[in-house]
Design an enzyme around this catalytic site. Structure first.
Site: not given
Length: 185
Positions: A37, A119, A158, A168
């Site tokens: 992400h 992330e 994602h 993303d």
């Protein structure tokens, strides 16, 4: 920094910053997907404390106008890789972080049930840093060793598990670079 060991589902070398936004996986042994992400808070700004605060559920909605839009969201990821390559872990890998939302991979719904979410501090349109790719590759190699159901073809973005809903890590993420690093790092 070395990310070559996992102790009790926590990545050695990462800073622990536990989030309350997680719950038990339906099967704690079923860890078979890695989802990449991106996030920046406020959007397009880096290096502040806001991502950590957001994942911990204590983001001050008055600190930036954008935060009022996300004040009631309860989300987390297993890991955050900062622009400098440093890593923060919010949820142990054997627990279900709340990162993927409505999602599907290879015909299987609810990717949070069986995935690890990472992330990258960034946006869909700004290139990621060399340090981020290096950390992501090292972490991915370690995850593949400890959770062997995560294979090269079970690493995704994602945008691929929630098409039309999420974008993303974006078109600037270099998948080929990541795959090359996985086999040369």
């Amino acid at each position: 920094m070395s990310f070559s060991r996992i102790d009790d589902h926590w990545l050695a070398g990462a800073r622990a910053c536990p989030s309350p936004h997680y719950n038990s996986r339906p099967d704690s042994e079923d860890i078979s997907l890695l989802v990449v992400h991106n996030i920046s808070l406020p959007p397009g700004q880096f290096d502040g404390p806001y991502i950590e605060q957001f994942f911990q559920g204590n983001l001050d909605a008055d600190a930036h106008p954008y935060f009022a839009q996300i004040r009631d969201l309860r989300v987390s990821a297993h890991l955050l890789i900062r622009r400098d390559g440093s890593v923060i872990q919010f949820v142990p890998f054997n627990e279900r972080a709340w990162h993927a939302g409505i999602s599907c991979f290879d015909g299987r719904q609810q990717c949070n049930d069986f995935s690890i979410g990472i992330e990258l501090e960034g946006t869909d349109t700004l290139p990621y840093t060399d340090q981020q790719y290096q950390s992501l590759a090292a972490i991915t190699q370690t995850l593949m060793q400890y959770y062997p159901a995560i294979t090269r073809d079970r690493i995704t973005g994602h945008q691929h598990i929630a098409p039309g809903r999420k974008t993303d890590p974006g078109h600037v993420f270099d998948w080929e670079r990541l795959h090359l690093l996985l086999y040369t790092a």
